[in-house]
Motif scaffolding. Structure first.
Motif, PDB file in Angstrom:
ATOM      1  N   TYR A  27     -17.792   2.729   9.334  1.00  0.00           N
ATOM      2  CA  TYR A  27     -18.395   2.117   8.154  1.00  0.00           C
ATOM      3  C   TYR A  27     -17.786   2.690   6.873  1.00  0.00           C
ATOM      4  CZ  TYR A  27     -21.864   0.365   4.918  1.00  0.00           C
ATOM      5  OH  TYR A  27     -22.479  -0.242   3.870  1.00  0.00           O
ATOM      6  N   LYS A  28     -17.563   3.996   6.861  1.00  0.00           N
ATOM      7  CA  LYS A  28     -16.933   4.637   5.700  1.00  0.00           C
ATOM      8  C   LYS A  28     -15.539   4.070   5.477  1.00  0.00           C
ATOM      9  CE  LYS A  28     -16.106   7.991   2.658  1.00  0.00           C
ATOM     10  NZ  LYS A  28     -15.572   7.393   1.454  1.00  0.00           N
ATOM     11  N   ARG A  29     -14.796   3.866   6.545  1.00  0.00           N
ATOM     12  CA  ARG A  29     -13.450   3.297   6.442  1.00  0.00           C
ATOM     13  C   ARG A  29     -13.498   1.880   5.868  1.00  0.00           C
ATOM     14  NH1 ARG A  29      -8.518   2.848   5.093  1.00  0.00           N
ATOM     15  NH2 ARG A  29      -7.205   1.698   6.500  1.00  0.00           N
ATOM     16  N   LEU A  30     -14.457   1.082   6.320  1.00  0.00           N
ATOM     17  CA  LEU A  30     -14.600  -0.270   5.770  1.00  0.00           C
ATOM     18  C   LEU A  30     -14.881  -0.233   4.269  1.00  0.00           C
ATOM     19  CD1 LEU A  30     -16.727  -2.196   8.418  1.00  0.00           C
ATOM     20  CD2 LEU A  30     -14.311  -2.514   7.893  1.00  0.00           C
ATOM     21  N   CYS A  31     -15.794   0.643   3.873  1.00  0.00           N
ATOM     22  CA  CYS A  31     -16.121   0.763   2.444  1.00  0.00           C
ATOM     23  C   CYS A  31     -14.916   1.210   1.636  1.00  0.00           C
ATOM     24  CB  CYS A  31     -17.289   1.732   2.254  1.00  0.00           C
ATOM     25  SG  CYS A  31     -18.846   1.120   2.910  1.00  0.00           S
ATOM     26  N   ASP A  32     -14.177   2.183   2.155  1.00  0.00           N
ATOM     27  CA  ASP A  32     -12.978   2.654   1.456  1.00  0.00           C
ATOM     28  C   ASP A  32     -11.936   1.546   1.353  1.00  0.00           C
ATOM     29  OD1 ASP A  32     -14.148   5.119   1.198  1.00  0.00           O
ATOM     30  OD2 ASP A  32     -12.952   6.076   2.780  1.00  0.00           O
ATOM     31  N   GLN A  33     -11.755   0.790   2.437  1.00  0.00           N
ATOM     32  CA  GLN A  33     -10.787  -0.297   2.423  1.00  0.00           C
ATOM     33  C   GLN A  33     -11.199  -1.377   1.427  1.00  0.00           C
ATOM     34  OE1 GLN A  33      -7.910  -0.078   3.917  1.00  0.00           O
ATOM     35  NE2 GLN A  33      -7.239  -2.036   3.115  1.00  0.00           N
ATOM     36  N   TRP A  34     -12.488  -1.649   1.370  1.00  0.00           N
ATOM     37  CA  TRP A  34     -13.027  -2.618   0.416  1.00  0.00           C
ATOM     38  C   TRP A  34     -12.640  -2.209  -1.011  1.00  0.00           C
ATOM     39  CZ3 TRP A  34     -15.783  -7.130   0.733  1.00  0.00           C
ATOM     40  CH2 TRP A  34     -16.465  -7.549  -0.411  1.00  0.00           C
ATOM     41  N   GLU A  35     -12.866  -0.947  -1.343  1.00  0.00           N
ATOM     42  CA  GLU A  35     -12.536  -0.439  -2.677  1.00  0.00           C
ATOM     43  C   GLU A  35     -11.027  -0.468  -2.933  1.00  0.00           C
ATOM     44  OE1 GLU A  35     -14.522   0.462  -5.236  1.00  0.00           O
ATOM     45  OE2 GLU A  35     -16.200  -0.229  -4.037  1.00  0.00           O
ATOM     46  N   ASN A  36     -10.241  -0.066  -1.940  1.00  0.00           N
ATOM     47  CA  ASN A  36      -8.789  -0.041  -2.106  1.00  0.00           C
ATOM     48  C   ASN A  36      -8.221  -1.432  -2.349  1.00  0.00           C
ATOM     49  OD1 ASN A  36      -8.679   2.725  -1.775  1.00  0.00           O
ATOM     50  ND2 ASN A  36      -8.271   2.612   0.405  1.00  0.00           N
ATOM     51  N   GLU A  37      -8.718  -2.430  -1.614  1.00  0.00           N
ATOM     52  CA  GLU A  37      -8.245  -3.796  -1.809  1.00  0.00           C
ATOM     53  C   GLU A  37      -8.573  -4.286  -3.212  1.00  0.00           C
ATOM     54  OE1 GLU A  37      -9.524  -6.506   1.211  1.00  0.00           O
ATOM     55  OE2 GLU A  37      -8.467  -5.412   2.790  1.00  0.00           O
ATOM     56  N   ALA A  38      -9.774  -3.996  -3.673  1.00  0.00           N
ATOM     57  CA  ALA A  38     -10.155  -4.397  -5.024  1.00  0.00           C
ATOM     58  C   ALA A  38      -9.292  -3.688  -6.060  1.00  0.00           C
ATOM     59  CB  ALA A  38     -11.631  -4.100  -5.272  1.00  0.00           C
ATOM     60  N   ASP A  39      -9.083  -2.389  -5.891  1.00  0.00           N
ATOM     61  CA  ASP A  39      -8.252  -1.633  -6.837  1.00  0.00           C
ATOM     62  C   ASP A  39      -6.815  -2.146  -6.854  1.00  0.00           C
ATOM     63  OD1 ASP A  39     -10.430  -0.057  -7.506  1.00  0.00           O
ATOM     64  OD2 ASP A  39      -9.841   1.611  -6.209  1.00  0.00           O
ATOM     65  N   ASP A  40      -6.272  -2.462  -5.673  1.00  0.00           N
ATOM     66  CA  ASP A  40      -4.901  -2.980  -5.610  1.00  0.00           C
ATOM     67  C   ASP A  40      -4.788  -4.331  -6.305  1.00  0.00           C
ATOM     68  OD1 ASP A  40      -4.197  -0.734  -4.178  1.00  0.00           O
ATOM     69  OD2 ASP A  40      -4.126  -1.763  -2.225  1.00  0.00           O
ATOM     70  N   ALA A  41      -5.748  -5.210  -6.056  1.00  0.00           N
ATOM     71  CA  ALA A  41      -5.722  -6.535  -6.683  1.00  0.00           C
ATOM     72  C   ALA A  41      -5.870  -6.424  -8.198  1.00  0.00           C
ATOM     73  CB  ALA A  41      -6.815  -7.410  -6.098  1.00  0.00           C
ATOM     74  N   ILE A  42      -6.725  -5.532  -8.648  1.00  0.00           N
ATOM     75  CA  ILE A  42      -6.913  -5.323 -10.086  1.00  0.00           C
ATOM     76  C   ILE A  42      -5.626  -4.793 -10.706  1.00  0.00           C
ATOM     77  CG2 ILE A  42      -8.099  -3.873 -11.784  1.00  0.00           C
ATOM     78  CD1 ILE A  42     -10.626  -4.201  -9.980  1.00  0.00           C
ATOM     79  N   ALA A  43      -4.964  -3.855 -10.030  1.00  0.00           N
ATOM     80  CA  ALA A  43      -3.709  -3.293 -10.552  1.00  0.00           C
ATOM     81  C   ALA A  43      -2.639  -4.373 -10.676  1.00  0.00           C
ATOM     82  CB  ALA A  43      -3.228  -2.162  -9.646  1.00  0.00           C
ATOM     83  N   VAL A  44      -2.573  -5.276  -9.706  1.00  0.00           N
ATOM     84  CA  VAL A  44      -1.593  -6.368  -9.766  1.00  0.00           C
ATOM     85  C   VAL A  44      -1.888  -7.257 -10.964  1.00  0.00           C
ATOM     86  CG1 VAL A  44      -0.847  -8.487  -8.608  1.00  0.00           C
ATOM     87  CG2 VAL A  44      -1.039  -6.367  -7.307  1.00  0.00           C
TER      88      VAL A  44
END
Length: 84
Positions: A27-44
């Motif tokens: 579950y922690k990995r899913l939450c971290d991945q969720w945040e990372n995907e959002a951060d990557d998309a925002i950076a783009v």
């Protein structure tokens, strides 16, 4: 350290404890991945537009739910949940 873990675990069987911990780690990995995907998309988007977004703008983007998977609304520990 092992003694402290035994105290926290209590009378829970080792296999049950392992399943509990592995579920939490997943579950922690899913939450971290969720945040990372959002951060990557925002950076783009920031690079494309040549400007930094405010925290409020980033929060709006995160709530749009543009991810490869969704975490159900009301799940404990999830800061951002997608619109449906």
């Amino acid at each position: 350290m092992e003694g402290a873990a035994n105290i926290l675990r209590g009378k829970t069987a080792g296999q049950d404890y392992k399943n509990y911990i592995l579920s939490l780690m997943f579950y922690k990995r899913l939450c971290d991945q969720w945040e990372n995907e959002a951060d990557d998309a925002i950076a783009v988007l920031e690079r494309q537009q040549g400007r930094q977004f405010t925290d409020a703008q980033k929060a709006v983007f995160r709530t749009r739910g543009e991810h490869r998977f969704s975490i159900p609304d009301g799940s404990a520990g999830v800061t951002y949940s997608p619109n449906r």
